[in-house]
Each structure stands twice: as structure tokens, then as C-alpha cells.
Design a protein around this motif. Sequence first.
Motif: not given
Length: 183
Positions: A160-164, A168-171
Motif C-alpha cells: 500500500n501507499h498513503d500520505g498527506s 491509500p492505494r486500497f483499504f
Amino acid sequence: MGTDHFVRITRLRALIEHENTGAGERATAQRMLDRLLRKSLGDKTSHGSPDRVYGSRHDRPGRHASTASIVESVREDIAFARDFAPSGAPGELIVHSPLAAAPAELTVAVSTPFADQIVVTIENIPSAWGWEADEFDRITATRDLRRLAAELAEIIDSYNHDGSDVGPRFFRTIRAQQTTLIR
């Protein structure tokens, strides 16, 4: 890096380099090795933007891979982790893996009910291993079941990825039978 990580990394490298290791098993072992190496450097690394965090295997299935192809990689990683049981020589530390230590009758299913969600469902959990009553007589997950859920979440999060500046790419959701353990 602890000794248990060193032993696991050494065994994974030996498996990857062994001439009789199949291509699929080699790829799965490589993904596990990448995850352990990233873990020793920090759980996630940042690419490009300081506000963005990428899982250690984010680029493995491809930058624009579908959730279904990520699910296939996750299934392979789970199957490999269930089968990978390092045999410790006398005097050698044994690495503990909640997936490898889980009861044999326990099953793990990975699905993607929506394009941006991955759900892992743990079924056939032996009552004595997975559930216990708390002080209020509520049935709760045991420490072993929670560790298993945490390892499954870690495997999924590595894709996954996440950020401000990016969501996210997926949950992901980790369920034990009908109980949600991790969202």
C-alpha cells in the motif's frame, strides 16, 4: 537488527539462491526478504515526497496494478509464510511466525469485494486457540489470534501507499470469522 531477523534473512536468501527453488516460490521468498530488510530499516520508506509513505512491496505488482493482482501477491505471501517453517539446528534460535505457528485447520481467505478494498478472513479457528473470555465474560480474540491478524495486516500494508498528498492505494480489513480485528 535482532538475531531472529538475521536467521530468517539468511534462510530466505538460501532458499532464493537454491537451484531447486521454483520461480513462484523464489519470487515469494524474495518479497518476504524485502519486507524483512525494509523492517530492519524502518517499516516504510518514502519515495519522492516526504509526506508520502510506500509499503516495501508497493512496486512489486506494478505501480498501476489492480487490486486483484495485489490480492494474488498477498495470497502467495500468506501461503509461503504458512509453509515456511525454519528448522533450528541445536543451539540456534527459532524464528516465530504467527502464520507458521497457526493451527493447521485454520484457513485464511483473501478477497477484494470492491476495487479499493482487500478483506482477509480467518476461518476454522479452534476455540481454545483463538478465543477467550475477558473479565466481563465477553468473548475476545486471544493474543495469538491478534498477532496473526497483525502479521496479515503487515503483509497487506507492504503493498500500500498513503500520505498527506495522496490517499491509500486500497483499504484493508482483517476478520476472524464474523469479528473485525483490524481495519
